[in-house]
Design a protein around this motif. Structure first.
Motif, short mmCIF file in Angstrom:
data_model
loop_
_atom_site.label_atom_id
_atom_site.label_comp_id
_atom_site.label_asym_id
_atom_site.label_seq_id
_atom_site.Cartn_x
_atom_site.Cartn_y
_atom_site.Cartn_z
N LYS A 48 0.84 -1.19 0.00
CA LYS A 48 0.00 0.00 0.00
C LYS A 48 0.88 1.24 0.00
O LYS A 48 2.08 1.18 0.23
CB LYS A 48 -0.95 0.01 1.20
CG LYS A 48 -0.26 0.01 2.55
CD LYS A 48 -1.27 -0.06 3.66
CE LYS A 48 -0.59 0.02 5.02
NZ LYS A 48 -1.56 0.09 6.10
N THR A 49 0.22 2.37 -0.28
CA THR A 49 0.93 3.64 -0.29
C THR A 49 -0.03 4.73 0.16
O THR A 49 -1.26 4.58 0.07
CB THR A 49 1.52 3.96 -1.67
OG1 THR A 49 2.28 5.15 -1.58
CG2 THR A 49 0.45 4.12 -2.72
N ASN A 50 0.51 5.79 0.64
CA ASN A 50 -0.27 6.92 1.09
C ASN A 50 -0.67 7.76 -0.13
O ASN A 50 0.19 8.22 -0.88
CB ASN A 50 0.57 7.74 2.07
CG ASN A 50 -0.21 8.85 2.71
OD1 ASN A 50 -1.24 9.30 2.20
ND2 ASN A 50 0.26 9.29 3.86
N LYS A 51 -1.96 7.97 -0.33
CA LYS A 51 -2.41 8.75 -1.49
C LYS A 51 -1.91 10.19 -1.45
O LYS A 51 -1.77 10.81 -2.49
CB LYS A 51 -3.93 8.73 -1.59
CG LYS A 51 -4.49 7.44 -2.11
CD LYS A 51 -5.99 7.57 -2.32
CE LYS A 51 -6.59 6.27 -2.80
NZ LYS A 51 -8.04 6.39 -2.99
#
Length: 59
Positions: A48-51
């Motif tokens: 996952k990644t931070n938008k």
């Protein structure tokens, strides 16, 4: 883990219009990945990644 990263790369290409080679390099810097389940012989990984990081990304 490869499948998890592949799914995120596809998402970056489709929704954020980031070419796959750039998405790979970007994920190398910002991805959060970990094993979330280990039940012999199955493993589940997330990527996952931070938008908020993507909003500031201009390629």
């Amino acid at each position: 883990m490869r499948i998890a990263f592949e799914k995120v790369i596809n998402w970056l290409e489709d929704d954020w219009k980031i070419p796959a080679p750039e998405a790979c390099m970007l994920l190398g810097q910002i991805a959060e990945a970990r094993c979330t389940q280990v039940v012999n012989p199955k493993y589940t990984y997330i990527c996952k990644t931070n938008k908020a990081v993507l909003v500031g990304y201009h390629g």
